[in-house]
Design an enzyme around this catalytic site. Structure first.
Site, PDB file in Angstrom:
ATOM      1  N   LYS A 137       8.777  21.618  20.613  1.00  0.00           N
ATOM      2  CA  LYS A 137       7.480  22.442  20.843  1.00  0.00           C
ATOM      3  C   LYS A 137       7.255  23.706  20.221  1.00  0.00           C
ATOM      4  O   LYS A 137       6.117  23.852  19.822  1.00  0.00           O
ATOM      5  CB  LYS A 137       7.363  22.537  22.465  1.00  0.00           C
ATOM      6  CG  LYS A 137       7.225  21.302  23.247  1.00  0.00           C
ATOM      7  CD  LYS A 137       6.456  21.334  24.418  1.00  0.00           C
ATOM      8  CE  LYS A 137       6.186  19.876  24.907  1.00  0.00           C
ATOM      9  NZ  LYS A 137       5.288  19.640  26.113  1.00  0.00           N
ATOM     10  N   LYS A 168       8.021  10.361  20.304  1.00  0.00           N
ATOM     11  CA  LYS A 168       7.473   9.876  21.583  1.00  0.00           C
ATOM     12  C   LYS A 168       6.323   9.779  21.684  1.00  0.00           C
ATOM     13  O   LYS A 168       5.474  10.809  21.427  1.00  0.00           O
ATOM     14  CB  LYS A 168       8.225  10.366  22.653  1.00  0.00           C
ATOM     15  CG  LYS A 168       7.936  11.602  23.157  1.00  0.00           C
ATOM     16  CD  LYS A 168       8.389  12.129  24.430  1.00  0.00           C
ATOM     17  CE  LYS A 168       7.973  13.245  25.033  1.00  0.00           C
ATOM     18  NZ  LYS A 168       6.597  12.904  25.715  1.00  0.00           N
ATOM     19  N   LYS A 183       1.197  13.713  25.541  1.00  0.00           N
ATOM     20  CA  LYS A 183      -0.149  14.198  25.742  1.00  0.00           C
ATOM     21  C   LYS A 183      -0.527  15.166  24.821  1.00  0.00           C
ATOM     22  O   LYS A 183      -1.654  15.369  24.197  1.00  0.00           O
ATOM     23  CB  LYS A 183      -0.086  15.110  27.063  1.00  0.00           C
ATOM     24  CG  LYS A 183      -0.261  13.864  28.074  1.00  0.00           C
ATOM     25  CD  LYS A 183      -0.299  15.181  29.408  1.00  0.00           C
ATOM     26  CE  LYS A 183       0.770  15.038  30.348  1.00  0.00           C
ATOM     27  NZ  LYS A 183       1.679  16.043  30.307  1.00  0.00           N
TER      28      LYS A 183
END
Ligand code: ATP
Ligand code: MG
Length: 347
Positions: A131, A214, A217
């Site tokens: 992230k 993966k 969202k």
């Protein structure tokens, strides 16, 4: 006092001592559109086993602010996620559904446990690295300490099982490490050690666009995921565009992650064994398979979408369910936090 002789204190703080059913805790961030990975890797498993456990399912809005998010969007996403939990089949007879920030013990406990978590442990967390790489402008301390907050979510409720997708395995492991370290430091069994529940199939649904990543969202490309609220024509377009390969052989094959991911989704929706699916599409092309997959997806999501519309259009009832959930879980969170403070010598 040894860990063994501290059973009495443990019984006081933990409702688990008198529970017949084991406790389950899990959550989802209200960061965007809930997708098929969230459904197959998490929510569907929660629904399937809900009558076996004492369940707590959280909407983890404090986690959602670890990356920039618009205030109105966060507020709306939180309600949408609650409506989706219910539409997917979570039943308030078996589950407490609540919003993380409604139970302030999560934030308070998180500060305390930050002080008991070595930085070296957090430096190893792969989700932080991913992230942080994806959002170089927005890396804050909250994103770094995310695993500690998640550990507190789980530990506050003396949780036995944490049903999650494969990406959260490392976070449940660090939760156990934090709990174990605290218990042994104070020689008291303050925390129950939780276990991750990760299924063999569907624990990592991959992006439709890039099957080495993966489905998420937060992926900026909407074509990378099927959202639970996507209309049939959008589902059809996304599946038609989903990455496969030039071999045009409908078969499970780890060397071909695109088609294998689509087949895994199909397998999870139909419940058929791999060989049966391969036989069904033997001699057929990707077009036939993608059409069948689209039909299955539409049939699975249509009733969820219908129920979602009912829940989201009755905001008074929805807010009531969330308030009731927070009221029901708060006593356990308070008990654990008070015990932690007492053990440390705070107050
Ligand atoms: P974000 O990109 O904001 O992190 P996310 O899609 O990863 O969103 P989370 O809210 O972080 O979703 O995770 C909610 C639950 O869904 C967790 O149990 C997680 O393991 C599971 N999950 C998330 N993505 C997948 C996936 N692609 N396949 C299977 N399970 C998944
Ligand atoms: Mg995630």
């Amino acid at each position: 006092m040894s860990i063994e002789t501290d059973q009495k204190n443990q019984a006081e703080v933990s409702a688990t001592a008198t529970q017949v059913k084991k406790r389950v805790f899990s959550g989802i961030q209200p960061t965007g559109n809930i997708h098929l990975g969230n459904y197959l890797g998490a929510i569907r498993n929660w629904v399937g086993a809900q009558d076996q456990y004492d369940n707590i399912f959280c909407i983890v809005d404090l986690h959602a602010i670890t990356l920039p998010i618009n205030a109105k969007e966060l507020h709306q996403n939180t309600r949408k996620l609650a409506a989706l939990y219910l539409a997917c089949g979570l039943d308030t007879r078996y589950c407490n559904l609540f919003v993380q920030s409604h139970v302030h013990e999560h934030a308070e406990m998180s500060w305390i446990m930050n002080c008991y978590t070595p930085m070296g442990w957090l430096n190893r967390m792969t989700q932080f690295k991913t992230k942080a790489d994806e959002n170089p402008e927005s890396v804050n301390t909250g994103l770094y300490c995310y695993p500690v907050l998640m550990a507190c979510d789980i530990l506050l409720y003396q949780t036995h099982y944490v049903p999650v997708g494969d990406d959260q395995r490392q976070h449940v492991e660090i939760t156990r490490d934090i709990a174990q370290r605290f218990n042994s430091l104070y020689k008291k069994r303050v925390f129950t050690l939780p276990e991750a529940q990760i299924r063999d199939t569907g624990a990592r649904i991959m992006s439709l666009e890039n099957p080495s990543k993966k489905m998420s969202k937060s992926d900026p490309n909407p074509a990378s995921r099927i959202n639970l609220l996507d209309e049939p024509k959008v589902i059809k377009q996304k599946i038609a565009r989903a990455t496969t390969d030039s071999l045009r052989l409908v078969a499970f094959d780890p060397e071909r992650p695109g088609i294998t991911n689509l087949l895994t989704i199909y397998q999870m929706l139909t419940g058929q064994p791999e060989q049966e699916i391969e036989a069904e599409f033997a001699g057929k092309g990707y077009g036939d398979f993608k059409a069948a997959l689209t039909d299955r997806l539409v049939a699975t999501l249509e009733p969820i979408q219908r129920r979602y519309n009912e829940y989201i259009n009755d905001m008074v009832s929805l807010e009531g369910i969330l308030k009731q959930g927070a009221d029901r879980v708060r006593p356990q969170a308070t008990a654990t936090l008070n015990r932690v403070k007492e053990v440390i010598g705070l107050g």
